[in-house]
Write an enzyme that holds these catalytic residues in place. Sequence first.
Site, PDB file in Angstrom:
ATOM      1  N   GLU A  34       0.853  -1.199   0.000  1.00 41.91           N
ATOM      2  CA  GLU A  34       0.000   0.000   0.000  1.00 41.91           C
ATOM      3  C   GLU A  34       0.882   1.239   0.000  1.00 41.91           C
ATOM      4  OE1 GLU A  34      -2.766   0.364   3.193  1.00 41.91           O
ATOM      5  OE2 GLU A  34      -3.762  -1.552   2.820  1.00 41.91           O
ATOM      6  N   GLU A  46     -13.658   5.220  -0.275  1.00 40.99           N
ATOM      7  CA  GLU A  46     -14.464   4.283   0.505  1.00 40.99           C
ATOM      8  C   GLU A  46     -15.158   5.039   1.641  1.00 40.99           C
ATOM      9  OE1 GLU A  46     -12.296   0.321   1.067  1.00 40.99           O
ATOM     10  OE2 GLU A  46     -10.676   1.636   0.366  1.00 40.99           O
ATOM     11  N   LYS A 104     -15.094   4.153   5.766  1.00 38.05           N
ATOM     12  CA  LYS A 104     -13.869   4.096   6.566  1.00 38.05           C
ATOM     13  C   LYS A 104     -13.923   5.176   7.647  1.00 38.05           C
ATOM     14  CE  LYS A 104     -10.025   2.773   4.990  1.00 38.05           C
ATOM     15  NZ  LYS A 104      -8.695   2.669   4.337  1.00 38.05           N
ATOM     16  N   GLU A 111      -9.176   9.628   5.219  1.00 38.50           N
ATOM     17  CA  GLU A 111      -9.313   8.172   5.229  1.00 38.50           C
ATOM     18  C   GLU A 111     -10.313   7.683   4.187  1.00 38.50           C
ATOM     19  OE1 GLU A 111      -7.607   5.812   6.880  1.00 38.50           O
ATOM     20  OE2 GLU A 111      -6.315   7.438   7.564  1.00 38.50           O
TER      21      GLU A 111
END
Length: 490
Positions: free
Chosen positions: A263, A317, A320, A326
């Site tokens: 990542e 997303e 999250k 985030e």
Amino acid sequence: MERVFSLIFGTCLLLLCLGSCSGSSIGVCYGRNADDLPTPDKVVELVKLQNIKYVRIYDSNIQVLKAFANTGIELMIGIPNSDLLPFAQFQSNADTWLKNNILPYYPATKITYITVGAEVTEAPSNISALVVPAMWNVFTALKKAGLKKKIKISTTNSLGILSCSYPPSAGAFNSSHAYFLKPLLEFLAKSRSPFMVNTYPYYAYRDSPTNVSLDYALFESSSEVIDQSTGLLYTNMFDSQVDAIYFALMALNFSTIEVMVTETGWPSKGSAEEVDATPDNAHTYNTNLIRHVINDTGTPARPGNELDVYIFSLFNENRKPGLESERNWGIFDPDQTSIYNLDFNGRAPVDVTTETNATNSNGTWWCIASSEASETDLQNSLDWVCGSGNVDCSAVQPSQPCFEPDSLISHASYAFNTYYQQNGATDIACGFGGSGVKTDTDPSYDKCLYTTARNNITTASNITSKPPASNSAWKSAPVWLCSVLIVTFL
């Protein structure tokens, strides 16, 4: 005897290709912690459209595995932390999981890695002791199925597993994780699997902007940071973080384990205090990252070393928790519109208006070989530029316009400048470990024309990689391999 020679020669060519045709790779993380994402089959179409060849998911969702079947896209799947206990307790649980969740879809779905747990040393509950037993049970299940060499097993780690990461040569694992690390590293070494780590220069910059410059975090720095212990020069935070892991592995005598970045990325939006979480910075970081990786640049401690990297993340997303950033690491919104354009082949034209950071009166600079550089440094730099650097060096070959004068410094100057111009004419693109210098005097002569960023918009799609002007470095390994083959065969 002719057939013997043909066999040896063919074998050598095969070995040469195997050694040079793989290269570093860029993939993307397909996280699904959202309630508004497109269906897996639509995601696959998007991934194929972007020419993405490597994808990481965080579980073994059957619908996702089915969607990626017969695409040729290599998939990294995961066993979540919440499932570690049954995998660690009984071999039969791993056998059943493989039988029901993997074998029905493999090899149509090209699964190449299984991650067992994720950043377990950061987990609130003490689950790290479950990881290696679970890994061994999954490994045994793969062995029974005849897949232990086709699917590799590892676990992902945060950079927080280090107690020290700066300077990179001081990289050291946190001693409090020794009980987890020792068996893990022994497993990785024995199974020849990579040490997987998630590295985020964004956090290093956000949390310490007085010590880490934005340019350094974005691969845009025009200056170098020297590691006083090794003399290695660093131009970006990413390399520094990766090398800290390599040095930590070396300190424990596990230098043969390769590192994989599972990542990394940059958020496009953040909370009020995250002012540098912007689409422009996300685009800059990921674009420079891709170019850095696919050129097989390696890191200062491992120059030319292959490094596989996964960008986080494919989508924003919305489920999250945490700061606004985030939920905004995605390259795409859930409706599949791009937040910023990203070329996973690294072929996007360089925007010279933003990346050229030094100009003279008419805005034109060239890069040439330094007269103070040693022949060894020049030759090494020339071999790299004409090889991994993806520069077409045919112009300095015999009978070509830049062959004369037939000198190392002349050939290196032409190659250095071509690389410099193709990479945005930035100061850092003329570094070459001190072997390159910038000049505002056009070094062109006769029919040998030195390009500039203004007239050179060549992209990676039409750059032909040629053998170096001097093939000594290119030849050495294959010749050695052939010698061994000949002796063994005879």
